[in-house]
Design an enzyme around this catalytic site. Structure first.
Site, PDB file in Angstrom:
ATOM      1  N   PHE A  13      -5.179   0.111  -9.679  1.00 58.09           N
ATOM      2  CA  PHE A  13      -5.174  -0.901  -8.631  1.00 58.09           C
ATOM      3  C   PHE A  13      -6.437  -1.745  -8.610  1.00 58.09           C
ATOM      4  O   PHE A  13      -7.554  -1.212  -8.605  1.00 58.09           O
ATOM      5  CB  PHE A  13      -5.063  -0.242  -7.245  1.00 58.09           C
ATOM      6  CG  PHE A  13      -3.737   0.382  -6.966  1.00 58.09           C
ATOM      7  CD1 PHE A  13      -2.711  -0.354  -6.399  1.00 58.09           C
ATOM      8  CD2 PHE A  13      -3.508   1.716  -7.276  1.00 58.09           C
ATOM      9  CE1 PHE A  13      -1.481   0.216  -6.148  1.00 58.09           C
ATOM     10  CE2 PHE A  13      -2.280   2.303  -7.026  1.00 58.09           C
ATOM     11  CZ  PHE A  13      -1.267   1.548  -6.463  1.00 58.09           C
ATOM     12  N   ASP A  14      -6.244  -3.053  -8.571  1.00 59.63           N
ATOM     13  CA  ASP A  14      -7.303  -3.906  -8.070  1.00 59.63           C
ATOM     14  C   ASP A  14      -7.441  -3.557  -6.595  1.00 59.63           C
ATOM     15  O   ASP A  14      -6.466  -3.194  -5.938  1.00 59.63           O
ATOM     16  CB  ASP A  14      -6.919  -5.376  -8.239  1.00 59.63           C
ATOM     17  CG  ASP A  14      -7.844  -6.290  -7.477  1.00 59.63           C
ATOM     18  OD1 ASP A  14      -9.037  -6.325  -7.809  1.00 59.63           O
ATOM     19  OD2 ASP A  14      -7.374  -6.960  -6.538  1.00 59.63           O
ATOM     20  N   VAL A  15      -8.646  -3.676  -6.058  1.00 62.08           N
ATOM     21  CA  VAL A  15      -8.880  -3.266  -4.657  1.00 62.08           C
ATOM     22  C   VAL A  15      -9.085  -4.453  -3.732  1.00 62.08           C
ATOM     23  O   VAL A  15      -8.363  -4.624  -2.744  1.00 62.08           O
ATOM     24  CB  VAL A  15     -10.088  -2.301  -4.578  1.00 62.08           C
ATOM     25  CG1 VAL A  15     -10.376  -1.920  -3.129  1.00 62.08           C
ATOM     26  CG2 VAL A  15      -9.823  -1.045  -5.413  1.00 62.08           C
ATOM     27  N   THR A  18      -6.119  -7.114  -3.166  1.00 62.06           N
ATOM     28  CA  THR A  18      -4.821  -6.454  -3.301  1.00 62.06           C
ATOM     29  C   THR A  18      -4.603  -5.447  -2.183  1.00 62.06           C
ATOM     30  O   THR A  18      -3.541  -5.411  -1.549  1.00 62.06           O
ATOM     31  CB  THR A  18      -4.714  -5.740  -4.664  1.00 62.06           C
ATOM     32  OG1 THR A  18      -4.930  -6.690  -5.712  1.00 62.06           O
ATOM     33  CG2 THR A  18      -3.352  -5.094  -4.841  1.00 62.06           C
TER      34      THR A  18
END
Length: 238
Positions: A13-15, A18
């Site tokens: 995951f991009d944080v 996102t």
């Protein structure tokens, strides 16, 4: 044809953008400073100025760079160009909120996959973001850990090596992100399966995220994390 959502072992995951609403956090902080200065700030204008300045050649690591960014854009917004306010914007990230669906969706997904964070933020900031999200991650890679930032392929190679050490490969990973520039385009070029969370689906433009040179059609596309979690559960129940 894209693989089934049931076929993956890892979700990366991009944080920021996102899972964490950085645009809302920046706009709220600038609005509070503007209120003190008795001026008004247009949120989308502020994000456009932020985006242009954030990606200048002399940019520092995020979110430390927010001090420099603030000092550069403050005069254009009619805000006081003072170091203390730049530090206030930087430190505001400690209280940035997750999108309303982020924590619950991550909790659901963590029951089926190993979740790995991949963020251009520094480790100190990521620790705050992770707590906000309920600490759902199996592993995490920050700019401090990799020595680089997405979309540099070297960032992704650190994650590939981690997964390979566990006996897996990039084919076992679904990369989930909102940024076409930082994540979706490069993940496609690296041969990953990806999922675009289009957080700004109801808004025009790219907000605080740099615009890609070309749009990359993702393997999976949802407008929320809840949509992704629902789709996973539907596939696994079939």
């Amino acid at each position: 044809m894209a693989k089934s959502l049931a076929d993956f072992k890892y979700f990366t995951f991009d944080v920021v953008g996102t899972l964490i609403d950085f645009e809302g956090g920046i706009k709220d902080c600038l609005a509070a400073i503007a209120d003190q200065a008795r001026v008004s700030v247009d949120g989308e204008e502020a994000l456009a100025l932020y985006r242009a300045e954030r990606y200048s050649d002399d940019a520092d690591l995020f979110p430390d760079d927010l001090v420099r960014v603030y000092l550069a854009i403050a005069p254009k917004l009619g805000l006081p160009a003072e170091q203390a306010y730049g530090e206030r914007l930087r430190d505001s990230c400690k209280g940035w909120k997750g999108f309303p669906d982020s924590a619950a969706a991550l909790q659901r997904l963590s029951q089926r996959y190993k979740l790995i964070a991949m963020t251009n933020a520094r480790r100190w900031a990521f620790e705050h973001f992770s707590r906000e999200l309920g600490n759902p991650f199996y592993a995490a890679f920050t700019a401090d850990d990799t020595g680089t930032e997405k979309p540099d392929p070297a960032f992704f190679e650190h994650v590939f090596a981690f997964v390979a050490n566990e006996g897996g490969s990039k084919d076992d990973i679904l990369h989930v992100a909102q940024s076409q520039y930082h994540d979706i385009g490069i993940s496609r070029r690296l041969g990953m399966t990806n999922c675009w969370i289009e957080r700004r689906h109801a808004q025009k433009g790219y907000g605080g995220t740099i615009e890609p040179k070309e749009f990359t059609r993702p393997d999976f596309h949802f407008t929320s994390m809840a949509g992704l979690a629902d789709a996973v559960e539907a596939v696994r129940a079939a």
